[in-house]
Design a protein around this motif. Structure first.
Motif, short mmCIF file in Angstrom:
data_model
loop_
_atom_site.label_atom_id
_atom_site.label_comp_id
_atom_site.label_asym_id
_atom_site.label_seq_id
_atom_site.Cartn_x
_atom_site.Cartn_y
_atom_site.Cartn_z
N ARG A 24 -32.56 38.00 39.55
CA ARG A 24 -33.66 38.45 38.49
C ARG A 24 -34.83 39.03 39.57
N GLY A 25 -35.57 40.04 39.10
CA GLY A 25 -36.41 40.79 39.58
C GLY A 25 -35.74 41.97 40.56
N PHE A 26 -34.44 42.12 40.53
CA PHE A 26 -33.80 43.05 41.60
C PHE A 26 -34.23 44.32 41.25
N ALA A 27 -34.29 45.16 42.19
CA ALA A 27 -34.59 46.72 42.05
C ALA A 27 -34.29 47.55 42.99
N LEU A 28 -33.64 48.67 42.80
CA LEU A 28 -33.19 49.65 43.89
C LEU A 28 -34.48 49.99 44.65
N PRO A 29 -34.35 50.69 45.96
CA PRO A 29 -35.43 50.97 46.65
C PRO A 29 -36.01 52.12 46.02
N GLY A 30 -37.23 52.38 45.74
CA GLY A 30 -38.14 53.56 45.15
C GLY A 30 -37.66 53.73 43.79
#
Length: 358
Positions: free
Chosen positions: A298-304
């Motif tokens: 949960r909360g994971f995002a790709l850089p930028g």
């Protein structure tokens, strides 16, 4: 106007024209006029289950905003532009049972049969009698009974490519003189209500519990809640063969979809028949479990990226305030790749993708 202003994900560029006929007759006339030409067109409801390209739509958008709910002998008739949660609110307020567990689902009534919406043990197909449908192929307004819609898990003939516009829905609901819900079919909901599955509770109490559950997962759209700026669940729960499911880890949730055979009563002393061999049945898996156990938290995002997995619910991809449609589909594609690599399952997107591809 950018379509980002009309979608819950808040992404999407402009349309060539935005048309919003106010009445059913105007909706029919406008659609027929659009179809008489050769321009591209797209029907938009509440914008809650769609990802529109950053470049927008090179064509006309027909936004369905027609309103109205009326009682029938067996339930209610609803105009397609009516917000779905308003339909549930009306039913509950009038002591009509059958859709109370579908509280809090965003979008319009007209989109509900396209997706065959469902939640917490209820599906629209259980109460849907028929729809009025403006058919693209013939230009006629048709009454299509539920049996002709090919409803399935988050799908229908309309989603699979039958073109046209849903004008209204007819629902068969149970007049609950005691104000009680239908039997609760979802274990978590029953637990939150302090009852056993199969029991009944007051309609308003069940509706409030469902809304609270959805809000806890960011599934009630709220501009103040970043986790709700989404298209809801981005992936459907995959359905695989029994044999494939056996190869997954033992703790992977799975729900066989083959209906149970009814019990058989035999005369005393009669020989017990050999059970007929059954074909391999299908099994529904948990997309959320697959995502979490492929290493995406949960909360994971790709850089930028301006897109992220919700911090409350791994099935939702959210706009953190500056996401583009490209950000959304890149993250969705990354999730697909991780799950495929780890488990050999290709997750399918639930939202309609307009001008973008996974």
């Amino acid at each position: 106007m950018n379509l980002s202003e009309l979608t819950t994900l808040r992404v999407g560029g402009p349309a060539a024209r935005l048309l919003q006929p106010a009445t059913r007759d105007e909706l029919v006339a406008t659609a027929l006029e659009l179809w008489s030409g050769f321009d591209e067109w797209f029907v938009l409801g509440g914008g809650s289950n769609v990802v529109v390209a950053d470049e927008g739509i090179d064509g006309d958008v027909l936004r369905v905003v027609t309103r109205g709910i009326e009682r029938t002998d067996s339930g209610i008739r609803v105009q397609a532009g009516e917000p779905w949660d308003g339909v549930v609110e009306y039913a509950v307020a009038n002591g009509l049972a059958g859709i109370e567990a579908l509280s809090g689902i965003p979008g319009t009534a007209g989109a509900a049969p396209i997706q065959n919406i469902g939640a917490y043990g209820q599906e629209l197909g259980e109460t849907l009698v028929a729809i009025d449908f403006l058919d693209f192929a013939t230009g006629d307004v048709l009454r299509l009974p539920t049996a002709e819609l090919g409803l399935g898990y988050r799908t229908s003939e309309l989603k699979r490519g039958r073109l046209g516009v849903v004008l209204s829905l007819e629902l068969a609901l149970t007049a609950s003189g005691d104000g009680l819900s239908r039997p609760i079919a979802y274990e978590q909901l029953a637990k939150d209500l302090g009852v056993q599955p199969g029991e009944h509770v007051p309609l308003a109490q069940l509706r409030a519990a469902v809304i609270a559950l959805r809000a806890s997962k960011g599934m009630i759209w709220d501009a103040a809640d970043p986790d709700s700026i989404s298209a809801g669940s981005f992936f459907t729960n995959p359905i695989v063969s029994e044999n494939f499911a056996r190869g997954l880890p033992s703790d992977a949730p799975r729900w066989p979809t083959e209906p149970e055979r009814p019990p058989r009563v035999l005369p005393l002393g009669a020989p017990i028949p050999v059970a007929p061999a059954s074909g391999e049945y299908l099994v529904k898996l948990s997309a959320a479990w697959l995502i979490e156990h492929s290493g995406i938290s949960r909360g994971f995002a790709l850089p930028g990226s301006g897109a992220a997995i919700s911090s409350k619910h791994t099935l939702a991809i959210v706009n953190r305030g500056h996401a583009t449609a490209r950000d959304i589909v890149q993250l969705a594609g990354y999730v697909q790749t991780r799950v495929m690599s780890e488990f050999g399952v290709l997750l399918q997107p639930e939202p309609v993708l307009v001008g973008v591809h996974l």
